[in-house]
Design an enzyme around this catalytic site. Structure first.
Site, short mmCIF file in Angstrom:
data_model
loop_
_atom_site.label_atom_id
_atom_site.label_comp_id
_atom_site.label_asym_id
_atom_site.label_seq_id
_atom_site.Cartn_x
_atom_site.Cartn_y
_atom_site.Cartn_z
N LYS A 278 -6.03 -15.98 -9.12
CA LYS A 278 -7.00 -15.81 -8.03
C LYS A 278 -7.80 -14.54 -8.27
CE LYS A 278 -4.34 -17.94 -4.26
NZ LYS A 278 -5.30 -18.99 -3.87
N ARG A 352 1.22 -28.16 -3.43
CA ARG A 352 1.48 -29.61 -3.48
C ARG A 352 2.58 -29.94 -4.49
NH1 ARG A 352 -4.76 -30.57 -4.63
NH2 ARG A 352 -4.79 -28.66 -3.40
N1 BES Z 1 -2.23 -20.87 -0.90
C1 BES Z 1 -3.47 -21.40 -1.32
C2 BES Z 1 -4.32 -21.86 -0.14
C3 BES Z 1 -5.35 -20.86 0.30
C4 BES Z 1 -6.44 -20.56 -0.50
C5 BES Z 1 -5.27 -20.31 1.54
C6 BES Z 1 -7.39 -19.66 -0.06
C7 BES Z 1 -6.19 -19.43 1.99
C8 BES Z 1 -7.27 -19.09 1.20
C9 BES Z 1 -3.26 -22.60 -2.23
O1 BES Z 1 -2.13 -22.55 -3.01
C10 BES Z 1 -4.43 -22.67 -3.13
O2 BES Z 1 -4.63 -21.74 -3.87
N2 BES Z 1 -5.19 -23.75 -3.04
C11 BES Z 1 -6.36 -23.91 -3.82
C12 BES Z 1 -6.43 -25.34 -4.27
C13 BES Z 1 -7.52 -25.61 -5.27
C14 BES Z 1 -7.19 -24.93 -6.58
C15 BES Z 1 -7.64 -27.10 -5.46
C16 BES Z 1 -7.57 -23.55 -2.95
O3 BES Z 1 -7.61 -23.96 -1.79
O4 BES Z 1 -8.45 -22.86 -3.45
ZN ZN Z 2 -2.48 -21.47 -4.83
#
Ligand code: BES
Ligand code: ZN
Ligand code: ZN
Length: 498
Positions: A278, A352
């Site tokens: 991230k 997931r």
């Molecule tokens: N824990 C995150 C969800 C999340 C992302 C919560 C940003 C709050 C802010 C999850 O594991 C994640 O990173 N999801 C990705 C999925 C994507 C790579 C398809 C997301 O939502 O960016």
């Molecule tokens: Zn994630």
């Protein structure tokens, strides 16, 4: 917070502060002329409009006695509820929390409010329940790491005035107290950062809580997870020094023939994104990625104390998502516990993966229904913002029941569909599935469509995406920054009704 009922009216109470809710601009004092006239003056002077979540604390300065009042309270706290046509349980809980927070800031430790306040369209027990639980939530501060704070004082809240059904009000208070205890104690865990709330720490906490409340708790460690083919979960933890775990908590229920309800919570103790790292900005927030599991832990604790009919099993799927040398690479293909193969194209879509093995494990309990909660997608914040969670599922009866339970529990849920095209979007090129959609659209739904692949159609299942609601980043009138434990209140309302 300690809550009590007293038949004597609000204007006889000697607490530090009287909380007076204001609805349709009218103060709900339980029929005290002296209080009403004092507050009317105050409202006129300050222009307090009584909007939802607005509060105003003012001292009585003994003026009150001159008006014939008997209370010795130092302060009056006005707490806005807005218009009666807009009243939701959520508003009442948050307003009660805001009143307690404002009073606490003014130095008050004991509070009283009018039970028979005459709030429209709400029974007295429902009022008592929401105000007691909201008030307790408002009293909470996460101070574990503040080295200079004193031990917080225990606050008290007294509900004043005759109730039409005192027995039901008393029951509502007992429930609210049990639920508040669960919420506040789990908040102290949920707010811990990733270096402290490790998978092992969460397992220990769960085992201790289970022992204290009469639940059974079992923990699958890395060798057990390997034996049970939980390769999707293991792939998430592969880049971390900390091993994955699956924690299972069981409540027997009072009906020995009933099939259990299974609650599954995403419990990523920290989500760096893994190799699909991230961006640095805001990454610290990802300590909250365990909040699905925290909501399940809270609900299980409530259940253990309230002893509903239905048997309930809580499953926490726990891992840390890090980019260490052994980490899963984008492009890797793994075989999940269910036997379905998955191309991991983005290691940041780890929730997931952790969930799909837990859902498959949930099936071994022959469940009556499965509900999972997860901080799963940033997309849900784009869709709904931070005041409601998305719900998807395979059974509209279950979805509707959960939405209703959410209304009663003060949590907003909004249904999104899963269409065939969304399922198609998650089919893999080289494996059965891929962990991100091909289209790059409908992120919350496609995540749900992926999970849907792991639950047979004949088992009612719902998935609640709490990414927008699980955490508050800036101070709100009703709470300081931190975990909200969103989902636990919905789950307990639903389970109480089963
Ligand atoms: N824990 C995150 C969800 C999340 C992302 C919560 C940003 C709050 C802010 C999850 O594991 C994640 O990173 N999801 C990705 C999925 C994507 C790579 C398809 C997301 O939502 O960016
Ligand atoms: Zn994630
Ligand atoms: Zn995550």
């Amino acid at each position: 917070m300690k809550c009590t009922l007293t038949a004597r009216p609000l204007d006889t109470q000697a607490q530090d502060a009287l909380i007076v809710f204001v609805q349709n601009k009218k103060p709900l004092t339980g029929g005290s002329k002296a209080l009403n006239s004092l507050i009317a003056e105050r409202i006129k002077k300050t222009g307090f409009s009584g909007e939802a979540l607005q509060t105003s604390v003012f001292p009585t300065f003994g003026i009150y006695a001159a008006k014939g009042g008997k209370t010795k309270a130092d302060n009056i706290i006005l707490a806005g509820l807005g218009k009666s046509s807009d009243l939701r349980i959520e508003t009442l809980e948050r307003s009660a929390a805001a009143a307690i927070r404002a009073g606490k800031k003014a130095g008050a430790k004991s509070f009283a409010t009018a039970t028979a306040a005459g709030i429209s369209k709400l029974s007295e027990p429902a009022f008592v329940h929401a105000v007691a639980r909201g008030g307790a939530w408002g009293s909470y501060d996460f101070s574990t790491f503040k080295t200079k704070t004193k031990k917080p004082a225990t606050l008290s809240l007294s509900f004043a005035g005759e109730c039409k059904n005192a027995a039901a009000c008393r029951r509502a208070l007992v429930e609210a107290q049990a639920e508040s205890d669960a919420l506040l104690s789990t908040a102290d865990l949920a707010n811990l950062p990733g270096n402290v709330a490790t998978p092992q720490k969460i397992a220990n906490w769960s085992a201790k809580m289970a022992k204290e409340t009469g639940l059974t708790c079992s923990v699958l460690n890395k060798p057990d997870l390997k034996k049970k083919n939980c390769n999707a979960l293991l792939a998430v933890a592969a880049g971390s020094d900390l091993d994955a775990k699956i924690i299972t908590l069981k409540y027997k229920g009072t009906d020995p023939k009933a099939k259990p309800v299974v609650l599954v919570g995403k419990t990523i103790t920290f989500d760096s994104g893994g190799i699909s790292l991230k961006p640095g900005k805001g990454m610290g927030w990802m300590l909250y990625d365990k909040c699905g599991g925290m909501a399940v832990l809270t609900a299980m604790q409530m259940i253990a104390r309230l002893k509903p009919k239905a048997p309930v099993i809580g499953i926490l799927t726990v891992a840390e998502n890090m980019p260490g040398g052994g980490a899963t690479r984008p492009g890797d293909i793994i075989k999940s516990r269910s036997g379905k193969t998955i191309e991991i194209l983005n290691t940041d879509a780890e929730g997931r993966l952790a969930l799909c093995d837990a859902l498959d494990l949930a099936l071994t309990h022959k469940p009556a229904a499965i509900v999972d909660l997860a901080t799963l997608t940033g997309a849900v914040i784009v869709a709904l913002g931070q005041n409601g969670s998305a719900i998807v599922g395979n059974n509209s009866r279950l979805t509707q029941k959960l939405i209703k339970a959410g209304e009663a529990g003060g949590e907003r849920l909004w249904e999104l569909p899963i269409w065939d095209e969304h399922k198609e979007d998650m089919k893999g090129t080289f494996a059965d599935l891929q962990n991100i959609g091909k289209s790059g659209t409908a992120g919350t739904i496609t995540a749900g469509a992926f999970l849907n692949e792991f639950v047979p159609d004949n088992i009612p299942w719902a998935h609640i995406d709490i990414a927008g609601t699980a955490w508050v980043e800036s101070p709100k009138p009703w709470m300081a920054p931190g975990a909200t434990l969103f989902g636990a209140r919905t789950l307990i309302e639903w389970i109480k009704g089963l």
